[in-house]
Design a protein around this motif. Structure first.
Motif, short mmCIF file in Angstrom:
data_model
loop_
_atom_site.label_atom_id
_atom_site.label_comp_id
_atom_site.label_asym_id
_atom_site.label_seq_id
_atom_site.Cartn_x
_atom_site.Cartn_y
_atom_site.Cartn_z
N THR A 93 0.83 -1.20 0.00
CA THR A 93 0.00 0.00 0.00
C THR A 93 0.87 1.25 0.00
O THR A 93 0.61 2.21 -0.74
N GLU A 127 2.38 1.82 -3.40
CA GLU A 127 1.42 2.30 -4.39
C GLU A 127 1.08 3.78 -4.15
O GLU A 127 0.99 4.56 -5.11
N ILE A 128 0.93 4.16 -2.89
CA ILE A 128 0.69 5.58 -2.60
C ILE A 128 1.91 6.40 -3.00
O ILE A 128 1.78 7.52 -3.51
N SER A 150 1.98 9.44 -5.58
CA SER A 150 2.52 10.74 -5.15
C SER A 150 3.61 11.22 -6.09
O SER A 150 3.64 12.39 -6.50
N ALA A 177 -3.56 8.30 7.25
CA ALA A 177 -4.65 8.96 6.52
C ALA A 177 -5.60 9.57 7.54
O ALA A 177 -5.96 8.94 8.54
N GLN A 224 -6.06 11.18 -8.91
CA GLN A 224 -5.06 10.53 -8.07
C GLN A 224 -5.54 10.44 -6.63
O GLN A 224 -5.30 9.44 -5.94
N TRP A 225 -6.24 11.47 -6.16
CA TRP A 225 -6.78 11.44 -4.81
C TRP A 225 -7.85 10.36 -4.69
O TRP A 225 -7.94 9.65 -3.69
N ILE A 279 -6.20 6.99 -4.27
CA ILE A 279 -5.78 6.70 -2.90
C ILE A 279 -6.98 6.32 -2.05
O ILE A 279 -6.92 5.38 -1.23
N VAL A 319 -3.19 12.87 3.84
CA VAL A 319 -2.29 11.74 4.11
C VAL A 319 -0.95 12.31 4.56
O VAL A 319 -0.47 13.29 3.99
#
Length: 270
Positions: free
Chosen positions: A64, A67-68, A72, A157, A209-210, A213, A228
């Protein structure tokens, strides 16, 4: 301002020493004890009618986080490449200590890649943007951003409960105010734990993109993903990103405080 090192002033000293971490963290996992302590200090924040509208997700899963981090980094590259980031935030950039001393706000761009240093003041102009594209700076910044997030042992988050959070209404303000207080408690507490924290902001600049997430975190319909952050223990030596800044200046009292009415600026001894 100097405050004596008495036990009752340690909290104030910690608040005055607050920092945002632009560099990397140690790879060590954040202890569960420290994670829960940060959640307890967040929980201690004030909220409207004690509504406690905040919700948090502690993220340690490597896949995770990676991937974030990818999202980003891609967001940073896209924003820089298109010039969107600089267009939105150009007014906050300062390019000399003298400018910072005069304004006492914004960020001092004091660390640039070698090829860009001769063009410091023009680096965020249209001509500077063309040069940065030629030098591959957007990709470099995106990769730096990706690595910083990917190397963080913990992401946090922050969300709001939509039964309390109604944008455009007073409840919306109260909820955001309460979440801000909770995050500030966390921000002030990390230093006492030998930790740092930084806002992972670039995905918020690009709606798709947000949303990605939010999908990763399986945010339900009754919650709103607000922010985040990346957290971790601080290394002994801090390596700065390719483009970095300092932002320790704060306004003088007369620049942001008034006495009795807005007409009379407050003064302080110099």
């Amino acid at each position: 301002m100097t405050i004596a090192a008495r036990p009752e002033t340690l909290l104030i000293q910690g608040m005055l020493a607050r920092r945002t971490t632009n560099g990397s963290f140690r790879p060590d996992p954040v202890s569960r004890e420290h994670q829960h302590l940060l959640m307890r200090v967040a929980q201690a924040a004030p909220s409207h009618f004690n509504s406690q509208p905040w919700r948090f997700v502690l993220i340690e899963n490597s896949q995770t986080i990676q991937e974030i981090a990818r999202i980003s980094g891609e967001s940073m590259t896209e924003l820089i490449e298109a010039g969107v980031f600089f267009e939105r935030y150009r007014r906050y950039f300062r390019f000399s200590e003298a400018e910072m001393n005069a304004r006492r706000d914004g960020i001092h761009i004091d660390h640039l890649p070698g090829p860009l240093r001769p063009f410091t003041r023009q680096v965020f102009s249209d001509a500077g943007l063309r040069l940065m594209r030629q030098l591959g700076v957007p990709r470099k910044l995106g990769e730096d951003n990706r690595r910083l997030v990917a190397g963080s042992p913990l992401l946090l988050a922050a969300l709001l409960d939509k039964t309390e959070y109604h944008p455009g209404e007073l409840s919306g303000f109260y909820s955001v105010f309460g979440l801000g207080a909770a995050i500030e408690n966390i921000w002030n507490a990390v230093g006492a734990l030998g930790m740092g924290i930084q806002f992972v902001s670039t995905p918020m600049e690009i709606p798709r993109q947000w949303q990605a997430i939010g999908g990763l975190l399986r945010v339900p319909d009754h919650l709103e993903l607000m922010a985040v952050y990346r957290l971790g223990y601080l290394p002994d030596e801090d390596r700065r990103p390719a483009i970095d800044w300092s932002s320790r200046h704060r306004k003088h009292l007369e620049q942001f405080v008034s006495r009795e009415t807005c007409d009379l600026p407050e003064t302080e001894p110099r």
